[in-house]
Design an enzyme around this catalytic site. Structure first.
Site, PDB file in Angstrom:
ATOM      1  N   TYR A  18     -96.212 -92.073  53.809  1.00  0.00           N
ATOM      2  CA  TYR A  18     -96.325 -91.647  55.210  1.00  0.00           C
ATOM      3  C   TYR A  18     -97.429 -92.444  55.911  1.00  0.00           C
ATOM      4  CZ  TYR A  18     -97.095 -88.685  59.288  1.00  0.00           C
ATOM      5  OH  TYR A  18     -97.242 -88.234  60.573  1.00  0.00           O
ATOM      6  N   HIS A  22     -97.255 -95.469  58.978  1.00  0.00           N
ATOM      7  CA  HIS A  22     -98.007 -95.401  60.229  1.00  0.00           C
ATOM      8  C   HIS A  22     -98.979 -96.571  60.369  1.00  0.00           C
ATOM      9  CE1 HIS A  22     -96.174 -91.485  60.644  1.00  0.00           C
ATOM     10  NE2 HIS A  22     -96.537 -91.539  61.915  1.00  0.00           N
ATOM     11  N   TYR A  41    -103.479 -90.497  70.585  1.00  0.00           N
ATOM     12  CA  TYR A  41    -102.588 -89.895  69.587  1.00  0.00           C
ATOM     13  C   TYR A  41    -103.251 -89.991  68.225  1.00  0.00           C
ATOM     14  CZ  TYR A  41     -97.953 -88.601  67.727  1.00  0.00           C
ATOM     15  OH  TYR A  41     -96.900 -87.959  67.135  1.00  0.00           O
ATOM     16  N   TRP A  76     -86.935 -94.051  64.534  1.00  0.00           N
ATOM     17  CA  TRP A  76     -88.173 -93.737  63.804  1.00  0.00           C
ATOM     18  C   TRP A  76     -88.045 -92.395  63.082  1.00  0.00           C
ATOM     19  CZ3 TRP A  76     -92.469 -96.134  62.261  1.00  0.00           C
ATOM     20  CH2 TRP A  76     -93.544 -95.360  61.812  1.00  0.00           C
TER      21      TRP A  76
END
Length: 105
Positions: A18, A22, A41, A76
């Site tokens: 994960y 990113h 973000y 995505w």
């Protein structure tokens, strides 16, 4: 400016993947988020739980609408299905927004 928070779960043993995805986020995904007015973000984790937060310069509704209509975001989300569980809001097509219960400015 609206603030938006969401949560999700990373599949067992998939946290490093994960994070890697990113670290290598697609430039076109960044472009969609910026076009949606999303700023600051940030995603945190504790164990397999994720907590995401961002600010919406053009409002949370606008950010959700742009993301919900974007083929890049849809791609995505499909790409991330094997590493995480996130139930999307069927109305907005975005992450379900957490309810704010406290704010200190």
């Amino acid at each position: 400016m609206d603030r938006y928070a969401w949560k999700a779960i990373v599949h067992e043993g998939k946290l490093q993947e994960y994070k890697k995805r990113h670290d290598e986020i697609w430039p076109e995904m960044k472009s969609v988020l910026k076009a949606a007015g999303i700023r600051n973000y940030t995603i945190w984790n504790v164990g397999n739980e994720l907590f995401g937060y961002y600010e919406c310069e053009k409002g949370a509704g606008y950010a959700a609408e742009v993301q919900g209509k974007s083929p890049v975001v849809a791609k995505w989300n499909e790409y991330m299905k094997d590493v995480m569980i996130m139930v999307m809001d069927p109305k907005t097509g975005a992450q379900p927004k957490l309810e704010q219960v406290f704010f200190l400015e």
